[in-house]
Design an enzyme around this catalytic site. Structure first.
Site, PDB file in Angstrom:
ATOM      1  N   ASP A  42     -12.314   9.746  -2.347  1.00 43.44           N
ATOM      2  CA  ASP A  42     -12.268   8.563  -2.828  1.00 43.44           C
ATOM      3  C   ASP A  42     -12.491   8.333  -4.302  1.00 43.44           C
ATOM      4  OD1 ASP A  42     -12.120   7.533  -0.056  1.00 43.44           O
ATOM      5  OD2 ASP A  42     -14.258   7.248   0.321  1.00 43.44           O
ATOM      6  N   TYR A  43     -11.778   7.307  -4.679  1.00 43.55           N
ATOM      7  CA  TYR A  43     -11.962   6.891  -6.386  1.00 43.55           C
ATOM      8  C   TYR A  43     -13.267   6.844  -6.638  1.00 43.55           C
ATOM      9  CZ  TYR A  43     -11.015   3.571 -10.208  1.00 43.55           C
ATOM     10  OH  TYR A  43     -11.036   3.174 -11.588  1.00 43.55           O
TER      11      TYR A  43
END
Length: 200
Positions: A42-43
Site C-alpha cells: 500500500d501507498y
C-alpha cells in the site's frame, strides 16, 4: 536463472511506475527497465517489495496456493495485552470473513528505519511494536486486524516475503539476487549485490 530485485519501498510511494496524479512511484527509486512488482504494498505502508521481469517467478511468489508467509513489523497505538495477541493468533472476524491464525509477538525495535514524515508523537499515548506473520494477503489486512482488537496501526513495515528479507536495505535502496527456479520449485541462489540507491 532469473533476477529478483528487492526494494525497500518508502512511505507514500505507489507500487507502480506511473501515476497520472503525480505521486511518487517506483521510478523515483529503481531504474531497471522492464520489471514489475510481484505483489503490491500500500501507498502508506513501507518495506519489502519484490520486482522481476520473469512471469514464472512472479507467479511463484504471488500465487495463493504457495502461501508465502509475509512478516510485518507494525507500530500500534497502545500496548496490546496477551488477550489481544491471542485473538490474532487464533484469527479474528473481519467484514470479509475470518482471518487465518497469525504468528504475533511483541517486538523491541529501538532503531526502526527513519520515515518522512515521522508518525505523530503524543506523550500521553504509548505505542508498541508487534511482529506479525500472515499466510494470506487481503486488502489492508494488517491494519484491519489491529484495529479489530482495539490497537490502530500507526506504521507498517513489511519485513519479509517467504525467505526474502529487508535486512541491509535503507528506505529507497534496492539490491538484486539471482534465482534458480526449476520446475519442481524454487532454489534461491543468494548471490547478493550491494544495496543501491538511484542517483537523482
Amino acid at each position: 536463472m532469473s533476477t529478483l530485485y528487492l526494494l525497500h519501498k518508502p512511505f507514500r510511494v505507489l507500487s507502480q511506475f506511473t501515476d497520472p496524479r503525480g505521486r511518487a512511484t517506483l521510478v523515483n527509486y529503481i531504474d531497471v527497465p522492464d520489471i514489475y512488482p510481484a505483489g503490491r504494498l500500500d501507498y502508506d505502508s513501507e518495506g519489502l517489495l519484490l520486482l522481476t521481469r520473469d512471469g514464472q517467478l512472479a507467479h511463484h511468489i504471488t500465487h495463493p496456493d504457495r502461501k508465502q508467509p509475509k512478516t510485518y513489523r507494525v507500530q500500534v497505538e497502545g500496548e496490546p495485552d496477551d488477550h489481544a495477541l491471542e485473538a490474532l493468533r487464533h484469527g479474528v472476524m473481519l467484514n470479509d470473513g475470518p482471518t487465518r491464525p497469525a504468528r504475533v509477538r511483541r517486538f523491541e525495535w529501538p532503531k526502526a528505519p527513519p520515515r518522512e514524515p515521522p508518525i505523530r508523537y503524543r506523550a500521553s499515548v504509548p505505542t508498541c511494536w508487534l511482529e506479525l506473520t500472515l499466510t494470506e494477503g487481503r486488502n489492508r489486512q494488517v491494519r484491519r486486524m489491529t484495529a479489530h482488537i482495539g490497537y490502530p496501526t500507526l506504521r507498517l513495515i513489511r519485513w519479509s516475503i517467504g525467505n526474502w528479507e529487508l535486512a541491509g536495505l535503507a528506505p529507497g535502496e534496492w539490491r538484486e539476487e539471482t534465482i534458480h527456479l526449476p520446475r519442481s520449485g524454487a532454489s534461491h541462489n543468494r548471490r547478493h549485490q550491494r544495496p543501491r540507491r538511484r542517483r537523482s
